[in-house]
Design an enzyme around this catalytic site. Structure first.
Site, PDB file in Angstrom:
ATOM      1  CG  HIS A  26      -5.004   8.768  -9.767  1.00 56.37           C
ATOM      2  ND1 HIS A  26      -5.638   9.646  -8.920  1.00 56.37           N
ATOM      3  CD2 HIS A  26      -3.911   8.307  -9.086  1.00 56.37           C
ATOM      4  CE1 HIS A  26      -4.972   9.730  -7.776  1.00 56.37           C
ATOM      5  NE2 HIS A  26      -3.920   8.917  -7.855  1.00 56.37           N
ATOM      6  CB  SER A  80       1.189   7.290  -2.737  1.00 55.08           C
ATOM      7  OG  SER A  80      -0.043   6.921  -3.293  1.00 55.08           O
ATOM      8  CG  ASP A 121      -2.672   5.588  -7.308  1.00 52.45           C
ATOM      9  OD1 ASP A 121      -3.506   5.964  -6.472  1.00 52.45           O
ATOM     10  OD2 ASP A 121      -1.885   6.356  -7.903  1.00 52.45           O
TER      11      ASP A 121
END
Length: 603
Positions: free
Chosen positions: A344, A114, A340
């Site tokens: 994950h 990112s 995100d």
């Protein structure tokens, strides 16, 4: 009392939501439905006109990890929360008139992180894995190289400030996390969020939180809303392993406040929703809101009420209302960052809730801005390794089981699964590997971990390397139109607003049409023979009087396109946003307006 004219942005929202709202029944659509839907979509596409206005404002929404698979799943999830099949619906940004694909690789990695992706879409230059605000000359952890001014790159937030615009950042991660940090920081390691994280490798470098408060452009950002008190030395709770502790004893929130007051500005630092709601836009120059020591809570865990934390929608609205005061416009970055984190951890339900929360924030932003002068872009930095698989029936719960049984082990499987991550759950029976039976657990639970093929520790499912989508509306949105390199985004946004690298070279071609009359004139530099026809005299920087009274920005409904000028107010006030179901069918408009209307294609 005279009725206030409805802002064009509000009308567009009604069109975008009404024209595509799915029916609330579950019976299969017939051939006429699909035929009419296709014809209406075709006519709408034929009516699209490019908007060549200069963007006074730019709003960039970034869904961290919002790959195409996650976007599709969230679209279905959103519809199913409303009692529909789900597949036929849309997220707010999916009805924007322009879309593109972005290639996300880093200079040194096929699958990105990112930090480097944020550097690309905010600074216009691709960099190396884990680096922020620096070019390819700086590799991960190379502190000395990151201090070289020649290797540093500036962001569109910086360019906006140089053009006299106000700027803001909203995120539900730490404000020093990768995506927001790329807007203001330069560092060889994204984890150097506070001084204690620098270690020997980062000795002599300035941590990210320090750069935010004491360096440009960070110290001049008007609105900063998110998490991350601990990295700024302002912890209000117990120690957490995931946070970054300052060892220099500084409280950077106090330094931030003192700096603003010493410069004669009005400034507020807030830590709860209630405190933020009390901030009045008209008498506040700077606003810093930090609502957690680390990342803000997931939307489903958020404490609702004045003592709790705001939603992404709440923060977006507050930021826009403060920034809209600027006569020269603004740039705002809004990150839905916890998408995100849920992916994950192989927890799709949490990820879907986060995407729907971002959907609400985008919808709120559309109500706050004028799309004739505001470019609004929605995209992702990278994808994840989640997949939508099997052959589930139409309307099957996106968090459920497909209904198919494996012909190898005889067990069913969920629609959403991962190729790697902590959701692996296998046992060995003699020489045969067995996976768990998803029928024995609640796959719809908020913390259910979907099965993964390759095991990883918690929170370590990897990113995916495929392209991500981008959607855009407003001035120059048509610049997003094919598969682009990710760093192109910053250049296109800058051209739209005539800032940064396009400050003196953003002339529009002779065939350009404008939907907003400037007041009194708008300076558009002429930089090629193609643009010379726009000017009243030759030469760069010539004053250009853009035409007025041109058709408004095209809608998505051909029926409303015909009637909008005469009936805009009537349409908006008759039914309201929530009760409107369809403006794309002739009969619906007849009933609403009481007049005979035909679709342009004769349907």
């Amino acid at each position: 009392m005279a009725r206030r004219r409805t802002p064009w942005a509000t009308v567009w929202i009604i069109l975008a939501t009404a024209a595509v709202a799915p029916s609330q029944h579950h019976k299969p659509e017939d051939r006429h439905h699909w035929w009419n839907l296709g014809q209406n979509e075709l006519v709408a596409a034929l009516n699209v006109r490019d908007n060549w206005n200069v963007a006074k404002n730019v709003v960039f929404f970034l869904g961290d990890g919002l790959g195409i698979t996650a976007n599709t799943a969230a679209r279905i999830f959103k519809g199913q929360k409303l009692g529909r099949n789900g597949e036929e619906g849309y997220l707010a940004w999916e009805r924007f008139p322009n879309a593109a694909l972005l290639k996300t690789y880093n200079v040194d990695k096929q699958v990105p992180d990112s930090a480097a992706t944020a550097t690309a879409f905010l600074c216009g230059v691709k960099g190396n894995f884990y680096t922020l605000g620096v070019d390819q000359s700086v590799t991960k952890g190379n502190c000395s190289a990151s201090k070289n001014p020649a290797f540093r790159v500036t962001s569109i937030l910086h360019w906006a400030q140089e053009a006299g615009k106000d700027t803001g950042i909203v995120t539900n991660t730490r404000i020093t996390h990768a995506t927001p940090a790329a807007a203001y920081a330069h560092t060889a390691h994204r984890d150097w969020e506070c001084d204690s994280a620098l270690g020997e490798e980062g000795a002599g470098c300035k941590d990210i939180a320090d750069q935010l408060v004491t360096d440009l452009p960070g110290k001049n950002i008007k609105v900063i809303l998110g998490g991350g008190r601990q990295a700024l030395g302002a912890s209000r709770g117990a120690s957490l392993n995931s946070t970054c502790f300052r060892k220099d004893g500084r409280n950077l929130t106090r330094e931030w406040l003192n700096d603003k007051l010493s410069r004669g500005h009005s400034a507020r630092y807030v830590t709860t929703l209630g405190e933020m709601e009390k901030v009045r836009a008209h008498d506040t120059d700077y606003l810093l809101g930090l609502f957690d020591d680390s990342h803000m809570p997931y939307e489903v865990d958020r404490l609702v009420g004045s003592s709790g934390s705001p939603s992404l929608r709440d923060m977006t609205i507050k930021a826009l209302r403060l920034l809209k005061k600027s006569e020269k416009g603004f740039f705002l970055l809004v990150e839905g960052g916890r998408i995100d984190h849920a992916l994950h951890d192989n927890i799709p339900h949490r990820a879907m809730e986060e995407i729907v929360a971002m959907d609400a924030a985008v919808a709120a932003a559309l109500r706050e801005v004028d799309l004739e002068e505001t470019l609004l872009v929605v995209s992702a930095d990278h994808s994840h390794v989640m997949t939508i698989n099997g052959y589930p029936d139409r309307g099957n719960d996106i968090l459920g089981i497909t209904g198919e049984l494996s012909k190898v082990d005889g067990l069913p499987y969920t629609t959403l699964m991962f190729t790697n991550g902590p959701g692996y759950n296998y046992t060995v029976d003699r020489y045969q590997v067995r996976r768990h039976d998803p029928r024995l657990v609640n796959t719809k639970h908020i913390d259910y971990r979907s099965q993964a093929a390759v095991p990883t520790p918690a929170m370590e499912e990897t990113h995916g390397g495929e392209d991500v989508a981008l959607w855009a509306i407003g001035p120059m949105a048509h610049l997003f139109h094919r598969t682009h390199e990710q760093n192109y985004v910053a250049h296109a946004m800058a051209y739209s607003a005539c800032i940064g690298p396009s400050q003196n070279r953003c002339g529009r071609p002779s065939h350009a049409t404008f939907t907003k009359r400037p007041s009194p004139t708008r300076k558009l530099p002429v930089h090629s023979p193609r643009t010379a026809a726009l000017s009243t005299a030759a030469g760069s920087g010539t004053a250009v009087q853009l035409p007025g009274a041109l058709p408004k920005f095209p809608t998505l409904s051909p029926v409303l396109q015909q009637l909008l000028n005469d009936n805009e107010q009537k349409i908006v006030t008759s039914l309201g946003l929530e009760s409107v179901k369809s403006f794309s069918a002739t009969e619906d408009v007849r009933q609403l307006l009481g007049r005979n209307v035909l679709l342009p294609h004769g349907g």
